[in-house]
Write an enzyme that holds these catalytic residues in place. Sequence first.
Site, PDB file in Angstrom:
ATOM      1  N   LEU A   1     -62.265 -63.167  43.273  1.00  0.00           N
ATOM      2  CA  LEU A   1     -61.775 -62.710  41.967  1.00  0.00           C
ATOM      3  C   LEU A   1     -61.233 -63.940  41.252  1.00  0.00           C
ATOM      4  CD1 LEU A   1     -59.648 -59.453  42.520  1.00  0.00           C
ATOM      5  CD2 LEU A   1     -61.733 -59.662  41.186  1.00  0.00           C
ATOM      6  N   ASP A   2     -61.400 -63.996  39.941  1.00  0.00           N
ATOM      7  CA  ASP A   2     -60.842 -65.100  39.167  1.00  0.00           C
ATOM      8  C   ASP A   2     -59.325 -65.169  39.368  1.00  0.00           C
ATOM      9  OD1 ASP A   2     -63.345 -65.628  38.124  1.00  0.00           O
ATOM     10  OD2 ASP A   2     -62.968 -64.601  36.219  1.00  0.00           O
ATOM     11  N   ARG A   3     -58.761 -66.358  39.193  1.00  0.00           N
ATOM     12  CA  ARG A   3     -57.318 -66.549  39.300  1.00  0.00           C
ATOM     13  C   ARG A   3     -56.567 -65.585  38.371  1.00  0.00           C
ATOM     14  NH1 ARG A   3     -54.003 -70.752  40.823  1.00  0.00           N
ATOM     15  NH2 ARG A   3     -55.778 -72.122  41.183  1.00  0.00           N
ATOM     16  N   ASN A   4     -57.105 -65.366  37.148  1.00  0.00           N
ATOM     17  CA  ASN A   4     -56.409 -64.479  36.211  1.00  0.00           C
ATOM     18  C   ASN A   4     -56.860 -63.025  36.341  1.00  0.00           C
ATOM     19  OD1 ASN A   4     -58.884 -64.665  35.018  1.00  0.00           O
ATOM     20  ND2 ASN A   4     -58.174 -65.523  33.084  1.00  0.00           N
ATOM     21  N   GLY A   5     -57.591 -62.728  37.432  1.00  0.00           N
ATOM     22  CA  GLY A   5     -57.989 -61.353  37.744  1.00  0.00           C
ATOM     23  C   GLY A   5     -57.103 -60.795  38.852  1.00  0.00           C
TER      24      GLY A   5
END
Length: 197
Positions: free
Chosen positions: A43-47
Site C-alpha cells: 500500500l502507498d505510504r499515504n494509503g
Amino acid sequence: MEILYVCPDFVACVKPVGLDSETEFPAALRQELGGTLFPIHRLDRNGAGVMVYARTKAAAAALSRVVQEGTLVKEYVAMVHGTPPECGDWSDFLFKDSRANKVFVVKKERKGVKAARLEFRRLSAGETSLVRIRLHTGRTHQIRVQFSSRGFPLVGDHKYGARDTASVPMLYSCRITVPWKGKAMVFESLPDWAQNC
C-alpha cells in the site's frame, strides 16, 4: 496497532497512513509480534487499510502465488469528486513515469505499459461520492489514476487532480479475501468516513 488475525503462517492487520508498507510498518509489527514478516503486497505510504504479511518463507511463497494467480481478492473504498456511474468495469493501459513517480492512462500497449482492470459500485452520490472497488490488477496508483482519468479524482489526491483541503487521498483497503488451506479467509475494516454507507 490494529491486528485482525494472527496464526503461525500470516498476520492480517490495518496499516495506518504515513508508514511505508514494505519496511516501516513491518518493523512496527515485528515489535508487537516478534519473529520475521514478509510483505506479499503493498500500500502507498499515504494509503491505509487491511494488509496481510507472511510469517514464514513457505507462507510467503504460497501467498505470493495466490497474489500472482489473482485469487487473493483486494477491495477498497474511496471518496471521489463528482458522481461516477452506479457501477463499472474499467480496463486501461497504464504507463508509470518513474522519475516523476506518476502514472498515466495511455491509448495502447507498448514497452513499459501495463494493463489495469478494476470493478466498482457507487455507494453514495453527490458532490463527492463513496465507491467500493475490487482490484483485478495491482498497478501503482491504479485506482487513483483510473478514477481521475474519467473526471473523478479521489478526495485529497492532489497528485491526480483533486483541488480540496484533505491531506491524503481518501482511499482505504477495506477487505482482503485470502484462500488458505481450502478456506476463504476474509479480513475487513472500514475508515470512519465510510462507516455510514
